[in-house]
Design a protein around this motif. Structure first.
Motif, PDB file in Angstrom:
ATOM      1  N   LEU A  89       0.824  -1.219   0.000  1.00 30.32           N
ATOM      2  CA  LEU A  89       0.000   0.000   0.000  1.00 30.32           C
ATOM      3  C   LEU A  89       0.851   1.260   0.000  1.00 30.32           C
ATOM      4  N   LYS A  90       1.870   1.263   0.870  1.00 29.58           N
ATOM      5  CA  LYS A  90       2.712   2.459   0.985  1.00 29.58           C
ATOM      6  C   LYS A  90       3.509   2.706  -0.290  1.00 29.58           C
ATOM      7  N   ALA A  91       4.026   1.634  -0.876  1.00 33.20           N
ATOM      8  CA  ALA A  91       4.800   1.788  -2.108  1.00 33.20           C
ATOM      9  C   ALA A  91       3.928   2.328  -3.229  1.00 33.20           C
ATOM     10  N   LYS A  92       2.719   1.781  -3.331  1.00 27.65           N
ATOM     11  CA  LYS A  92       1.812   2.169  -4.415  1.00 27.65           C
ATOM     12  C   LYS A  92       1.347   3.620  -4.250  1.00 27.65           C
ATOM     13  N   ARG A  93       1.083   4.017  -3.013  1.00 26.65           N
ATOM     14  CA  ARG A  93       0.639   5.398  -2.785  1.00 26.65           C
ATOM     15  C   ARG A  93       1.750   6.391  -3.081  1.00 26.65           C
ATOM     16  N   LYS A  94       2.977   6.002  -2.754  1.00 23.88           N
ATOM     17  CA  LYS A  94       4.089   6.913  -2.984  1.00 23.88           C
ATOM     18  C   LYS A  94       4.444   6.982  -4.457  1.00 23.88           C
ATOM     19  N   ASN A  95       4.258   5.882  -5.150  1.00 21.27           N
ATOM     20  CA  ASN A  95       4.631   5.800  -6.557  1.00 21.27           C
ATOM     21  C   ASN A  95       3.501   5.121  -7.334  1.00 21.27           C
ATOM     22  N   PRO A  96       2.427   5.875  -7.629  1.00 18.48           N
ATOM     23  CA  PRO A  96       1.224   5.263  -8.220  1.00 18.48           C
ATOM     24  C   PRO A  96       1.482   4.595  -9.577  1.00 18.48           C
ATOM     25  N   GLU A  97       2.561   4.995 -10.251  1.00 20.55           N
ATOM     26  CA  GLU A  97       2.872   4.381 -11.546  1.00 20.55           C
ATOM     27  C   GLU A  97       3.488   3.001 -11.383  1.00 20.55           C
ATOM     28  N   ALA A  98       3.986   2.714 -10.199  1.00 17.29           N
ATOM     29  CA  ALA A  98       4.720   1.454  -9.992  1.00 17.29           C
ATOM     30  C   ALA A  98       3.780   0.254 -10.081  1.00 17.29           C
ATOM     31  N   ASN A  99       4.297  -0.809 -10.680  1.00 18.88           N
ATOM     32  CA  ASN A  99       3.555  -2.065 -10.719  1.00 18.88           C
ATOM     33  C   ASN A  99       3.963  -2.873  -9.486  1.00 18.88           C
ATOM     34  N   VAL A 100       3.037  -2.953  -8.545  1.00 13.77           N
ATOM     35  CA  VAL A 100       3.323  -3.641  -7.275  1.00 13.77           C
ATOM     36  C   VAL A 100       2.565  -4.965  -7.246  1.00 13.77           C
ATOM     37  N   VAL A 101       3.296  -6.047  -7.051  1.00 14.90           N
ATOM     38  CA  VAL A 101       2.690  -7.380  -6.980  1.00 14.90           C
ATOM     39  C   VAL A 101       2.819  -7.896  -5.553  1.00 14.90           C
ATOM     40  N   LEU A 102       1.694  -8.376  -5.011  1.00 15.34           N
ATOM     41  CA  LEU A 102       1.683  -8.981  -3.669  1.00 15.34           C
ATOM     42  C   LEU A 102       1.394 -10.472  -3.831  1.00 15.34           C
ATOM     43  N   LEU A 103       2.361 -11.288  -3.446  1.00 14.10           N
ATOM     44  CA  LEU A 103       2.264 -12.739  -3.699  1.00 14.10           C
ATOM     45  C   LEU A 103       2.181 -13.490  -2.377  1.00 14.10           C
ATOM     46  N   ASP A 104       1.324 -14.503  -2.331  1.00 18.15           N
ATOM     47  CA  ASP A 104       1.161 -15.260  -1.083  1.00 18.15           C
ATOM     48  C   ASP A 104       1.015 -16.748  -1.366  1.00 18.15           C
TER      49      ASP A 104
END
Lengths: 80, 581
Positions: free
Chosen positions: B29-44
């Motif tokens: 969440l924090k990474a995406k909010r700081k850098n909305p262009e970033a492609n953030v993948v959450l894997l579980d």
């Protein structure tokens, strides 16, 4: 080195009459952190959820998230 | 489902977050909010909706630093003392300064905290010195609230993929190799930064019930973060500072002094007498617990039966709904009732977990590991005693730092041969006609952990452990057999557990002193501040075996007075003061 078929009781019990797996529901299978639940086809061709692997943390998302209250989490016999 | 399929897909993302429990979602969440262009993948490995230590929720914030109740300086001092001095305070201090902001954010997510009649946070005292425990009466909503935020922020979620190895190249992280837990198909994720939030190594010791999954930690937290960091070459800190907890016997869940303590419950011996002044979990407190048992004054119990009916009802309401709700089923099955009798407790199996102790992947105050671009947060990262709020807060630090890190780098190139080698390693148990099932490899490893590594630690026993682990490794590498993708997941976990067992033995042998009370009680050695007031850092050596070094504790930010240093060693109730009560 053949493998044995040792029986074990499983803690998660599903009430087939309440389970709506036949309508496509897989909520309990989806949420289980240990991924121990599966959908079985019964003799009459309908589907129900069941515990396939005895690897339970008795944590309860399956019971809490079941839309029809079909799932009960008992304590594994070894520690109950 | 579960049939083994042959497949390999590669995807690219800017930030890969592995682990969707507590630290991971906040990092994403924090990474995406700081850098909305970033492609953030959450894997579980499981499903983010219900994965991790807080699968069903959490009953309180154990270590909150709330203005008016505690200061960052006080908290940093307390945790330094609780952790027997071995603490780079910068990370603890930053956490202490910023966790209040995280609490307010969680409040906005809809996770409510207990407030008093004036609308102020209702903070309780459980620790030896300060006041930091904030109850969460509706803590069963945590995961749902987090999941809503992840969807809103458009984080890409990948469930049921287990990361097995990190990829590195050009001296930094390059991504991760993952395998589907239901099909055994491979997924290679290239990433500019990787954040690990894979939880404790909670399936290390074997619970005394003998049930492999009857662990204190969520049993899906089998230590992959520790093993992956190790194989990638990252440093791991103070692994000899095991996690050992005082738990409800057999149920193996927390007795919850943090819930019951502020309401008048306490840990008692067989006579119903209080023997420790403070129920906050520390190695020093666990040593007193152990001594009480050894002294023939046990069993040790959770005592609530002196409390008023309405108090007990409130304790039940919290303990039987939040965090480990099957606790109510357990007591019902046993016929035990807090009103009528004390509840038997015991000492848990060992594990690695910085959430409660200090055994973790080494990180600084930005959650950076020793590998550039690789972060760790939560139970697996070595910020001592960081608990759930530490996972959220340090996860936030990781996400914020990673969002900047990716601006300056492209994908690191890596050796394609590593992917092929990892496929061969992972699939080996599926290529045999028969052999040893993963559960037997795991059971044997874990009962050897109990036999030889459970403190008090004895050198000759730990050497035996190392020999026996080598034998199990030989059996595992030549004979482990998995029939389907689900068993393959268990086989990979068995391998991780064995890695952690070997690291536990090796790290404990290296530190030739006693420290952290029971956690690292080496019977042949006293505490030795002249030689061992330092971190121990474990890395993978060129020969594939662990190597160790000492690392200085950074100069304290908050000074500790000489007469305060041993405060956590002064917990035993003075018998004369009890008589006077």
């Amino acid at each position: 080195m053949p493998l044995a078929q040792t029986a074990t009781t499983v803690p998660v019990v599903v009430d087939d009459d309440l389970c709506i797996a036949d309508k496509g529901c897989t909520v309990c299978v989806d949420v289980c952190p240990l991924d121990v639940l599966r959908i079985a086809v019964k003799d009459d061709g309908t589907k129900t959820a069941y515990m396939k692997y005895d690897e339970c943390w008795y944590c309860m998302p399956c019971e809490a998230d079941c839309p029809t209250d079909a799932v009960t989490v008992n304590l594994p016999y070894l520690l109950k | 489902m579960d049939e083994i399929l042959d497949g390999l897909t590669q995807i690219d993302c800017d930030i890969l977050v592995i682990g969707g429990g507590t630290a991971g979602p906040m990092a994403a969440l924090k990474a995406k909010r700081k850098n909305p262009e970033a492609n953030v993948v959450l894997l579980d490995k499981a499903n983010v909706k219900r994965s991790g230590a807080i699968s069903m929720g959490m009953d309180g914030l154990n270590n909150s630093v709330i203005p008016g109740y505690a200061t960052p300086e006080q908290y940093t001092k307390e945790i330094t003392i609780a952790n027997d001095g071995i603490c780079d305070q910068a990370a603890v201090y930053r956490y202490a300064q910023e966790c209040y902001g995280i609490i307010q954010e969680l409040d906005e997510f809809g996770i409510r905290f207990q407030k008093d009649q004036n609308g102020e946070y209702d903070v309780k005292k459980v620790h030896h010195i300060g006041t930091y425990v904030l109850p969460m009466p509706n803590g069963d909503t945590v995961k749902k609230a987090l999941y809503r935020q992840l969807r809103k922020a458009r984080i890409n979620i990948i469930n049921r993929f287990m990361a097995t190895r990190l990829l590195t190249g050009e001296g930094r992280v390059a991504g991760a190799i993952c395998v589907n837990t239901r099909t055994a198909e491979f997924l290679v994720v290239r990433a500019k930064a990787v954040i690990m939030g894979l939880g404790a190594a909670g399936r290390l010791g074997l619970p005394t019930s003998g049930y492999l999954y009857g662990t204190y930690e969520n049993a899906s937290n089998s230590g992959e973060g520790y093993a992956m960091a190790y194989h990638a070459g990252a440093g791991l800190a103070n692994l000899e500072c095991y996690q050992i907890n005082p738990l409800i016997k057999d149920y193996n869940g927390p007795a919850c002094a943090y819930v019951a303590g502020p309401m008048g419950g306490y840990t008692a011996n067989a006579k119903g007498e209080r023997f420790i002044e403070c129920d906050y979990w520390s190695g020093q407190m666990m040593q007193e617990f152990f001594d009480e048992l050894q002294g023939g004054k046990g069993p040790v119990y959770l005592k609530l039966n002196h409390l008023a009916e309405e108090t007990i009802a409130e304790i039940e309401r919290v303990l039987h709904i939040v965090e480990r709700p099957t606790r109510g089923h357990f007591h019902e099955g046993r016929g035990t009732d807090y009103r009528k009798q004390m509840i038997e407790m015991h000492i848990s199996e060992i594990g690695f977990c910085s959430g409660h102790s200090a055994s973790g992947v080494f990180v600084d105050e930005h959650a950076r590991t020793t590998i550039p671009g690789l972060y760790a947060a939560g139970d697996m990262a070595n910020v001592p005693h960081n608990y759930m709020l530490g996972a959220f807060t340090n996860g936030a630090f990781a996400g914020l730092d990673a969002a900047d890190f990716i601006n300056d780098v492209d994908y690191a190139s890596f050796d394609e041969g590593e992917v092929e080698a990892e496929r061969t390693r992972v699939l080996a148990p599926t290529k045999r006609e028969d052999g040893i099932p993963p559960n037997q490899i795991e059971y044997k490893t874990r009962r050897l952990v109990n036999d030889y590594l459970q403190p008090p630690k004895v050198t000759a026993k730990m050497e035996l452990a190392q020999q026996r682990f080598e034998e199990v490794r030989e059996d595992m590498e030549t004979g482990m057999y998995a029939r389907d993708a689900h068993e393959l997941m268990r086989a990979l976990e068995a391998s991780t557990i064995l890695d952690c067992a070997e690291m536990a033995a090796s790290a404990s042998m290296f530190r030739t002193e006693s420290r952290w009370g029971l956690y690292h009680n080496r019977v042949e050695y006293e505490r030795d501040d002249d030689n061992w007031f330092c971190h121990t850092i474990l890395t993978k050596g060129a020969d594939g075996q662990p190597v160790h070094k000492k690392q200085d504790v950074k100069p304290y930010v908050v000074e500790i007075a000489e007469d305060e240093k041993d405060a956590y060693y002064k917990q035993r109730v003075d018998p004369s003061s009890v008589a006077a009560e």
